[in-house]
Design a protein around this motif. Structure first.
Motif, PDB file in Angstrom:
ATOM      1  N   ARG A 231      57.520 -86.677 -36.310  1.00 52.20           N
ATOM      2  CA  ARG A 231      58.371 -87.834 -36.591  1.00 52.20           C
ATOM      3  C   ARG A 231      57.714 -88.791 -37.587  1.00 52.20           C
ATOM      4  O   ARG A 231      58.391 -89.526 -38.308  1.00 52.20           O
ATOM      5  CB  ARG A 231      58.675 -88.577 -35.290  1.00 52.20           C
ATOM      6  N   GLY A 232      56.378 -88.796 -37.645  1.00 57.97           N
ATOM      7  CA  GLY A 232      55.678 -89.733 -38.505  1.00 57.97           C
ATOM      8  C   GLY A 232      55.253 -89.182 -39.850  1.00 57.97           C
ATOM      9  O   GLY A 232      54.530 -89.846 -40.598  1.00 57.97           O
ATOM     10  N   GLU A 233      55.691 -87.963 -40.174  1.00 55.66           N
ATOM     11  CA  GLU A 233      55.225 -87.324 -41.413  1.00 55.66           C
ATOM     12  C   GLU A 233      55.560 -88.142 -42.657  1.00 55.66           C
ATOM     13  O   GLU A 233      54.810 -88.108 -43.639  1.00 55.66           O
ATOM     14  CB  GLU A 233      55.812 -85.920 -41.527  1.00 55.66           C
ATOM     15  N   ARG A 234      56.673 -88.861 -42.633  1.00 55.45           N
ATOM     16  CA  ARG A 234      57.046 -89.672 -43.802  1.00 55.45           C
ATOM     17  C   ARG A 234      56.813 -91.150 -43.571  1.00 55.45           C
ATOM     18  O   ARG A 234      57.351 -91.989 -44.291  1.00 55.45           O
ATOM     19  CB  ARG A 234      58.520 -89.422 -44.150  1.00 55.45           C
ATOM     20  N   ASN A 235      56.013 -91.465 -42.585  1.00 56.13           N
ATOM     21  CA  ASN A 235      55.738 -92.862 -42.266  1.00 56.13           C
ATOM     22  C   ASN A 235      54.374 -93.248 -42.831  1.00 56.13           C
ATOM     23  O   ASN A 235      53.333 -92.833 -42.313  1.00 56.13           O
ATOM     24  CB  ASN A 235      55.756 -93.057 -40.744  1.00 56.13           C
ATOM     25  N   PRO A 236      54.342 -94.049 -43.898  1.00 61.19           N
ATOM     26  CA  PRO A 236      53.056 -94.402 -44.521  1.00 61.19           C
ATOM     27  C   PRO A 236      52.161 -95.233 -43.615  1.00 61.19           C
ATOM     28  O   PRO A 236      50.930 -95.173 -43.729  1.00 61.19           O
ATOM     29  CB  PRO A 236      53.466 -95.186 -45.768  1.00 61.19           C
ATOM     30  N   ALA A 237      52.756 -95.994 -42.698  1.00 60.17           N
ATOM     31  CA  ALA A 237      51.941 -96.799 -41.779  1.00 60.17           C
ATOM     32  C   ALA A 237      51.180 -95.904 -40.813  1.00 60.17           C
ATOM     33  O   ALA A 237      49.996 -96.126 -40.542  1.00 60.17           O
ATOM     34  CB  ALA A 237      52.835 -97.772 -41.012  1.00 60.17           C
ATOM     35  N   ALA A 238      51.845 -94.874 -40.297  1.00 60.49           N
ATOM     36  CA  ALA A 238      51.196 -93.953 -39.364  1.00 60.49           C
ATOM     37  C   ALA A 238      50.090 -93.164 -40.061  1.00 60.49           C
ATOM     38  O   ALA A 238      48.972 -93.033 -39.541  1.00 60.49           O
ATOM     39  CB  ALA A 238      52.224 -93.005 -38.760  1.00 60.49           C
ATOM     40  N   ARG A 239      50.394 -92.636 -41.255  1.00 60.60           N
ATOM     41  CA  ARG A 239      49.380 -91.896 -42.009  1.00 60.60           C
ATOM     42  C   ARG A 239      48.192 -92.788 -42.346  1.00 60.60           C
ATOM     43  O   ARG A 239      47.023 -92.407 -42.217  1.00 60.60           O
ATOM     44  CB  ARG A 239      49.974 -91.324 -43.288  1.00 60.60           C
ATOM     45  N   GLY A 240      48.496 -93.990 -42.785  1.00 65.26           N
ATOM     46  CA  GLY A 240      47.432 -94.915 -43.171  1.00 65.26           C
ATOM     47  C   GLY A 240      46.558 -95.310 -42.002  1.00 65.26           C
ATOM     48  O   GLY A 240      45.338 -95.447 -42.141  1.00 65.26           O
ATOM     49  N   PHE A 241      47.166 -95.479 -40.827  1.00 57.62           N
ATOM     50  CA  PHE A 241      46.391 -95.864 -39.648  1.00 57.62           C
ATOM     51  C   PHE A 241      45.422 -94.755 -39.249  1.00 57.62           C
ATOM     52  O   PHE A 241      44.267 -95.020 -38.900  1.00 57.62           O
ATOM     53  CB  PHE A 241      47.332 -96.201 -38.494  1.00 57.62           C
ATOM     54  N   LEU A 242      45.872 -93.498 -39.306  1.00 57.58           N
ATOM     55  CA  LEU A 242      44.974 -92.394 -38.966  1.00 57.58           C
ATOM     56  C   LEU A 242      43.829 -92.295 -39.964  1.00 57.58           C
ATOM     57  O   LEU A 242      42.693 -91.982 -39.588  1.00 57.58           O
ATOM     58  CB  LEU A 242      45.749 -91.080 -38.905  1.00 57.58           C
ATOM     59  N   ARG A 243      44.109 -92.566 -41.234  1.00 51.28           N
ATOM     60  CA  ARG A 243      43.023 -92.579 -42.225  1.00 51.28           C
ATOM     61  C   ARG A 243      42.058 -93.724 -41.950  1.00 51.28           C
ATOM     62  O   ARG A 243      40.841 -93.575 -42.069  1.00 51.28           O
ATOM     63  CB  ARG A 243      43.597 -92.698 -43.653  1.00 51.28           C
ATOM     64  N   TYR A 244      42.612 -94.867 -41.564  1.00 50.24           N
ATOM     65  CA  TYR A 244      41.775 -96.039 -41.271  1.00 50.24           C
ATOM     66  C   TYR A 244      40.815 -95.760 -40.123  1.00 50.24           C
ATOM     67  O   TYR A 244      39.670 -96.231 -40.127  1.00 50.24           O
ATOM     68  CB  TYR A 244      42.668 -97.236 -40.948  1.00 50.24           C
ATOM     69  N   LEU A 245      41.247 -94.979 -39.129  1.00 50.36           N
ATOM     70  CA  LEU A 245      40.383 -94.665 -37.986  1.00 50.36           C
ATOM     71  C   LEU A 245      39.103 -93.951 -38.409  1.00 50.36           C
ATOM     72  O   LEU A 245      38.107 -93.980 -37.687  1.00 50.36           O
ATOM     73  CB  LEU A 245      41.132 -93.791 -36.978  1.00 50.36           C
ATOM     74  N   GLN A 246      39.132 -93.313 -39.571  1.00 49.34           N
ATOM     75  CA  GLN A 246      37.964 -92.575 -40.043  1.00 49.34           C
ATOM     76  C   GLN A 246      37.084 -93.405 -40.973  1.00 49.34           C
ATOM     77  O   GLN A 246      36.081 -92.909 -41.477  1.00 49.34           O
ATOM     78  CB  GLN A 246      38.433 -91.300 -40.762  1.00 49.34           C
ATOM     79  N   SER A 247      37.456 -94.658 -41.182  1.00 50.74           N
ATOM     80  CA  SER A 247      36.684 -95.520 -42.073  1.00 50.74           C
ATOM     81  C   SER A 247      35.436 -96.045 -41.362  1.00 50.74           C
ATOM     82  O   SER A 247      35.395 -96.132 -40.131  1.00 50.74           O
ATOM     83  CB  SER A 247      37.541 -96.700 -42.533  1.00 50.74           C
ATOM     84  N   PRO A 248      34.396 -96.412 -42.114  1.00 53.87           N
ATOM     85  CA  PRO A 248      33.186 -96.969 -41.493  1.00 53.87           C
ATOM     86  C   PRO A 248      33.466 -98.200 -40.642  1.00 53.87           C
ATOM     87  O   PRO A 248      32.871 -98.372 -39.573  1.00 53.87           O
ATOM     88  CB  PRO A 248      32.303 -97.307 -42.706  1.00 53.87           C
ATOM     89  N   ALA A 249      34.373 -99.068 -41.088  1.00 51.75           N
ATOM     90  CA  ALA A 249      34.683-100.284 -40.332  1.00 51.75           C
ATOM     91  C   ALA A 249      35.297 -99.944 -38.984  1.00 51.75           C
ATOM     92  O   ALA A 249      34.944-100.532 -37.954  1.00 51.75           O
ATOM     93  CB  ALA A 249      35.628-101.168 -41.136  1.00 51.75           C
ATOM     94  N   ALA A 250      36.214 -98.974 -38.967  1.00 51.42           N
ATOM     95  CA  ALA A 250      36.855 -98.584 -37.712  1.00 51.42           C
ATOM     96  C   ALA A 250      35.854 -97.900 -36.782  1.00 51.42           C
ATOM     97  O   ALA A 250      35.858 -98.150 -35.573  1.00 51.42           O
ATOM     98  CB  ALA A 250      38.038 -97.665 -38.001  1.00 51.42           C
ATOM     99  N   LYS A 251      35.010 -97.050 -37.337  1.00 51.17           N
ATOM    100  CA  LYS A 251      34.011 -96.367 -36.500  1.00 51.17           C
ATOM    101  C   LYS A 251      33.065 -97.360 -35.843  1.00 51.17           C
ATOM    102  O   LYS A 251      32.664 -97.183 -34.687  1.00 51.17           O
ATOM    103  CB  LYS A 251      33.226 -95.365 -37.355  1.00 51.17           C
ATOM    104  N   GLN A 252      32.720 -98.412 -36.557  1.00 48.50           N
ATOM    105  CA  GLN A 252      31.848 -99.437 -35.994  1.00 48.50           C
ATOM    106  C   GLN A 252      32.540-100.139 -34.829  1.00 48.50           C
ATOM    107  O   GLN A 252      31.929-100.406 -33.783  1.00 48.50           O
ATOM    108  CB  GLN A 252      31.472-100.452 -37.074  1.00 48.50           C
ATOM    109  N   ARG A 253      33.823-100.431 -34.980  1.00 49.85           N
ATOM    110  CA  ARG A 253      34.591-101.061 -33.904  1.00 49.85           C
ATOM    111  C   ARG A 253      34.675-100.139 -32.688  1.00 49.85           C
ATOM    112  O   ARG A 253      34.554-100.578 -31.550  1.00 49.85           O
ATOM    113  CB  ARG A 253      35.994-101.415 -34.389  1.00 49.85           C
ATOM    114  N   ILE A 254      34.900 -98.852 -32.942  1.00 45.29           N
ATOM    115  CA  ILE A 254      35.031 -97.885 -31.851  1.00 45.29           C
ATOM    116  C   ILE A 254      33.732 -97.800 -31.059  1.00 45.29           C
ATOM    117  O   ILE A 254      33.741 -97.763 -29.823  1.00 45.29           O
ATOM    118  CB  ILE A 254      35.456 -96.513 -32.408  1.00 45.29           C
ATOM    119  N   ARG A 255      32.597 -97.776 -31.740  1.00 48.91           N
ATOM    120  CA  ARG A 255      31.296 -97.755 -31.051  1.00 48.91           C
ATOM    121  C   ARG A 255      31.115 -99.023 -30.204  1.00 48.91           C
ATOM    122  O   ARG A 255      30.594 -98.959 -29.095  1.00 48.91           O
ATOM    123  CB  ARG A 255      30.158 -97.635 -32.059  1.00 48.91           C
TER     124      ARG A 255
END
Length: 260
Positions: A231-255
């Motif tokens: 359902r989210g294949e054409r949703n830029p917000a969903a795609r962008g959020f998953l990419r953001y999870l792999q960013s250094p800033a997000a990884k630091q928050r997750i830790r």
């Protein structure tokens, strides 16, 4: 410049300005903000909400988080729930959704590794956690339902490892998800719980309690994976959020939330 040439120039500029405005909007930050609905395992709900807020400030999009046990979310997705992405508490569920044609395998990735903690709100209750789990007196023990929640399955594996599952089974207080299991311990309904380190870390803000981290070798690794749903294949917000999870800033928050 003749009057005709001047009028022609004005008309040309009038035609160019809307195009320029469109180009400027396209180049800006989320000219048209998009909403994405993300299904999130209960243990990661608070972290997901903070990550969603940070991503929203950066992108202009909005992420709506719906939390439940991984098993329940899986059933909802299979029955057509309107989610754009899944942040699971395990790696198996997202892979199953890919195999069933309900998710995009190219977006599948691990975003966190969870740890299990034996915890009590009583500061004096857990002095030697290993001895307590191996042979100590356990009146009631809260865990998430192993059939629905990966952390509950890890708790069962740990008790199986110690050969105490059958003995302690009648004394278990099962939560529908890890959030409910944690609440049982925080409220005092259960004196002990096998809970996610992330939720124990949060509970300690109000109840110092006592705890002990269960060795990772006692159960299968709690690898948490994310995936974009069909359902989210054409949703830029969903795609962008998953990419953001792999960013250094997000990884630091997750830790910071208690994950490896």
């Amino acid at each position: 410049m003749t009057r005709n040439r001047f009028v022609g120039l004005l008309l040309a500029l009038a035609g160019f300005l809307p195009l320029a405005a469109q180009a400027q909007g396209a180049a800006g930050k989320a000219a048209v903000p998009v909403v994405a609905r993300v299904a999130v395992a209960s243990n990661f709900a608070d972290a997901a909400k903070q990550l969603a807020a940070a991503y929203g400030k950066q992108s202009g999009h909005r992420i709506e988080v719906s939390a439940a046990s991984t098993g329940k979310l899986y059933a909802q997705i299979r029955h057509g729930a309107p989610f754009d992405a899944l942040l699971s508490a395990d790696a198996e569920t997202p892979r199953m959704l890919v195999e069933e044609g309900l998710a995009d395998g190219d977006t599948l990735h691990d975003y966190a590794i969870g740890r299990l903690v034996l915890w009590s709100r009583d500061p004096a209750r857990v002095k030697d956690g290993e001895a307590l789990l191996r042979k100590g007196e356990v009146e009631r023990l809260a865990i998430a339902n192993p059939e629905l929640a990966p952390y509950g399955a890890a708790a069962r594996e740990s008790l199986d490892y110690l050969r105490r599952w059958e003995e302690l089974r009648p004394r278990l207080v099962l939560g529908e998800n890890v959030g409910q299991a944690t609440q049982f311990v925080v409220s005092g309904a259960a004196p002990l719980g096998l809970l996610p380190r992330s939720l124990v870390q949060e509970a300690r803000k109000t109840h110092r309690g006592s705890g002990w981290e269960v060795p990772a070798s006692w159960h299968a690794p709690i690898v948490q994976s994310a995936v974009l749903l069909k359902r989210g294949e054409r949703n830029p917000a969903a795609r962008g959020f998953l990419r953001y999870l792999q960013s250094p800033a997000a990884k630091q928050r997750i830790r910071a939330f208690g994950y490896d």
